[in-house]
Design an enzyme around this catalytic site. Structure first.
Site, PDB file in Angstrom:
ATOM      1  N   SER A  73       0.866  -1.177   0.000  1.00  0.00           N
ATOM      2  CA  SER A  73       0.000   0.000   0.000  1.00  0.00           C
ATOM      3  C   SER A  73       0.896   1.218   0.000  1.00  0.00           C
ATOM      4  O   SER A  73       2.060   1.149   0.442  1.00  0.00           O
ATOM      5  CB  SER A  73      -0.899   0.008   1.239  1.00  0.00           C
ATOM      6  OG  SER A  73      -1.573   1.241   1.364  1.00  0.00           O
ATOM      7  N   ASN A  74       0.365   2.331  -0.497  1.00  0.00           N
ATOM      8  CA  ASN A  74       1.091   3.599  -0.426  1.00  0.00           C
ATOM      9  C   ASN A  74       0.390   4.560   0.533  1.00  0.00           C
ATOM     10  O   ASN A  74       0.644   5.756   0.509  1.00  0.00           O
ATOM     11  CB  ASN A  74       1.201   4.218  -1.822  1.00  0.00           C
ATOM     12  CG  ASN A  74       2.018   3.347  -2.754  1.00  0.00           C
ATOM     13  OD1 ASN A  74       3.061   2.830  -2.370  1.00  0.00           O
ATOM     14  ND2 ASN A  74       1.545   3.167  -3.982  1.00  0.00           N
ATOM     15  N   GLU A 105      -3.437  -6.073  -8.989  1.00  0.00           N
ATOM     16  CA  GLU A 105      -4.856  -6.177  -9.306  1.00  0.00           C
ATOM     17  C   GLU A 105      -5.571  -6.863  -8.148  1.00  0.00           C
ATOM     18  O   GLU A 105      -4.976  -7.644  -7.410  1.00  0.00           O
ATOM     19  CB  GLU A 105      -5.058  -6.980 -10.592  1.00  0.00           C
ATOM     20  CG  GLU A 105      -4.517  -6.281 -11.834  1.00  0.00           C
ATOM     21  CD  GLU A 105      -4.822  -7.050 -13.105  1.00  0.00           C
ATOM     22  OE1 GLU A 105      -5.505  -8.103 -13.014  1.00  0.00           O
ATOM     23  OE2 GLU A 105      -4.376  -6.616 -14.172  1.00  0.00           O
ATOM     24  N   ASP A 118      -6.991  -5.916   2.992  1.00  0.00           N
ATOM     25  CA  ASP A 118      -8.143  -5.578   2.168  1.00  0.00           C
ATOM     26  C   ASP A 118      -9.317  -5.466   3.123  1.00  0.00           C
ATOM     27  O   ASP A 118      -9.464  -6.309   4.023  1.00  0.00           O
ATOM     28  CB  ASP A 118      -8.400  -6.646   1.099  1.00  0.00           C
ATOM     29  CG  ASP A 118      -9.270  -6.119  -0.034  1.00  0.00           C
ATOM     30  OD1 ASP A 118      -8.976  -5.015  -0.540  1.00  0.00           O
ATOM     31  OD2 ASP A 118     -10.232  -6.793  -0.419  1.00  0.00           O
ATOM     32  N   SER A 119     -10.104  -4.435   2.964  1.00  0.00           N
ATOM     33  CA  SER A 119     -11.152  -4.208   3.946  1.00  0.00           C
ATOM     34  C   SER A 119     -12.377  -3.580   3.310  1.00  0.00           C
ATOM     35  O   SER A 119     -12.328  -3.061   2.188  1.00  0.00           O
ATOM     36  CB  SER A 119     -10.636  -3.311   5.081  1.00  0.00           C
ATOM     37  OG  SER A 119     -10.149  -2.087   4.555  1.00  0.00           O
ATOM     38  N   PHE A 171     -14.299   8.474   7.305  1.00  0.00           N
ATOM     39  CA  PHE A 171     -14.518   8.499   5.867  1.00  0.00           C
ATOM     40  C   PHE A 171     -15.364   7.285   5.496  1.00  0.00           C
ATOM     41  O   PHE A 171     -15.740   6.489   6.355  1.00  0.00           O
ATOM     42  CB  PHE A 171     -13.182   8.466   5.108  1.00  0.00           C
ATOM     43  CG  PHE A 171     -12.321   7.277   5.439  1.00  0.00           C
ATOM     44  CD1 PHE A 171     -12.423   6.097   4.708  1.00  0.00           C
ATOM     45  CD2 PHE A 171     -11.421   7.325   6.495  1.00  0.00           C
ATOM     46  CE1 PHE A 171     -11.637   4.993   5.024  1.00  0.00           C
ATOM     47  CE2 PHE A 171     -10.637   6.222   6.811  1.00  0.00           C
ATOM     48  CZ  PHE A 171     -10.746   5.051   6.075  1.00  0.00           C
ATOM     49  N   TYR A 208     -18.080   4.722   4.974  1.00  0.00           N
ATOM     50  CA  TYR A 208     -19.392   4.458   5.571  1.00  0.00           C
ATOM     51  C   TYR A 208     -19.452   4.805   7.052  1.00  0.00           C
ATOM     52  O   TYR A 208     -20.454   4.515   7.724  1.00  0.00           O
ATOM     53  CB  TYR A 208     -19.754   2.980   5.378  1.00  0.00           C
ATOM     54  CG  TYR A 208     -19.768   2.555   3.928  1.00  0.00           C
ATOM     55  CD1 TYR A 208     -20.894   2.765   3.132  1.00  0.00           C
ATOM     56  CD2 TYR A 208     -18.649   1.955   3.358  1.00  0.00           C
ATOM     57  CE1 TYR A 208     -20.903   2.381   1.799  1.00  0.00           C
ATOM     58  CE2 TYR A 208     -18.645   1.571   2.011  1.00  0.00           C
ATOM     59  CZ  TYR A 208     -19.770   1.791   1.245  1.00  0.00           C
ATOM     60  OH  TYR A 208     -19.766   1.425  -0.082  1.00  0.00           O
ATOM     61  N   ASP A 209     -18.414   5.434   7.575  1.00  0.00           N
ATOM     62  CA  ASP A 209     -18.344   5.748   9.006  1.00  0.00           C
ATOM     63  C   ASP A 209     -19.580   6.493   9.531  1.00  0.00           C
ATOM     64  O   ASP A 209     -20.057   6.191  10.633  1.00  0.00           O
ATOM     65  CB  ASP A 209     -17.087   6.561   9.323  1.00  0.00           C
ATOM     66  CG  ASP A 209     -15.815   5.731   9.219  1.00  0.00           C
ATOM     67  OD1 ASP A 209     -15.914   4.527   8.936  1.00  0.00           O
ATOM     68  OD2 ASP A 209     -14.722   6.299   9.422  1.00  0.00           O
ATOM     69  N   ARG A 264      -9.503  -3.018  11.727  1.00  0.00           N
ATOM     70  CA  ARG A 264      -8.074  -3.100  11.404  1.00  0.00           C
ATOM     71  C   ARG A 264      -7.241  -3.291  12.664  1.00  0.00           C
ATOM     72  O   ARG A 264      -6.237  -4.005  12.653  1.00  0.00           O
ATOM     73  CB  ARG A 264      -7.630  -1.860  10.641  1.00  0.00           C
ATOM     74  CG  ARG A 264      -6.187  -1.959  10.133  1.00  0.00           C
ATOM     75  CD  ARG A 264      -5.839  -0.858   9.137  1.00  0.00           C
ATOM     76  NE  ARG A 264      -6.559  -1.051   7.889  1.00  0.00           N
ATOM     77  CZ  ARG A 264      -7.514  -0.230   7.428  1.00  0.00           C
ATOM     78  NH1 ARG A 264      -7.854   0.838   8.124  1.00  0.00           N
ATOM     79  NH2 ARG A 264      -8.117  -0.472   6.295  1.00  0.00           N
TER      80      ARG A 264
END
Length: 209
Positions: free
Chosen positions: A7-8, A39, A68-69, A162, A164-165, A191
């Site tokens: 991830s970046n 991908e 992945d979440s 951010f 669906y919070d 997480r």
């Protein structure tokens, strides 16, 4: 031990660096090594996280970790699931990244509320799959899965966070996720749950720490 984060995302990097501070790990992002994003063609969080971890490990020739979440809602078959970030289709492209993200989040929330209109069962959960591999060919990936249970409101509440919070109400905290400060959210989130599991697995299986 070098561990490449697939991830970046600077926030994810900081969170994992803090979590793994007690372990002999040098955590770096794949972007800092010139590695492109993998991908994500799969229908489950675990498969996509594994694909990203193996991709980063193959390109970096070292150990890697990926997550992945997303949000899963019982009444609509677990949707939006792995499509959480792009649940709604936006016709507009271009613009500042943060502006586009805010527009996408709003569109996703509107679509979810439309599909949940009149639905009594509003149980949902945020899910985070965290996968680590020692190499691209590692036959024994470490897999941690965190679930944060809540219920969907009929209208957004709160201005923080951010995605669906603003719709996700957490009964034990008597708040939506968007109403929690960052410290509380990071302590209770999906997480955070997955990360604590991963920390234990690294110590047990990889003999770190």
């Amino acid at each position: 031990m070098r561990l490449v984060l697939a991830s970046n995302n600077a926030k994810k990097l900081a969170e994992l660096q803090a979590l793994f501070a007690a372990l002999p790990i040098d955590l770096v992002t794949q972007g800092s090594l010139g590695i492109d994003e993998a991908e994500e063609p799969h229908i489950t969080f675990v498969e996509n996280a594994l694909a990203k971890a193996r991709h980063a490990a193959r390109r970096a020739r070292s150990a890697a970790i990926a997550d992945d979440s997303g949000l899963c809602v019982d009444a609509i078959g677990g949707a939006p699931g792995v499509r959480s970030a792009r649940y709604a289709t936006l016709a507009i492209a271009g613009g500042a990244r943060e502006d586009m993200r805010a527009m996408q989040d709003a569109a996703n929330n509107r679509l979810l509320l439309e599909r949940m209109d009149g639905v009594a069962d509003r149980r949902a959960r945020f899910v985070s799959a965290l996968v680590a591999v020692r190499s691209a060919e590692d036959p024994e990936p470490l897999v941690a899965l965190g679930r944060w249970h809540g219920t969907l409101l009929e209208a957004p509440r709160g201005t923080g966070g951010f995605g669906y919070d603003p719709l996700m109400f957490i009964a034990p905290l008597d708040r939506t996720v968007a109403e929690l400060d960052a410290e509380v959210k990071n302590r209770h989130s999906h997480r955070a749950i997955a990360s604590q599991q991963m920390l234990a697995l690294m110590r047990e299986v990889w003999h770190l720490g």
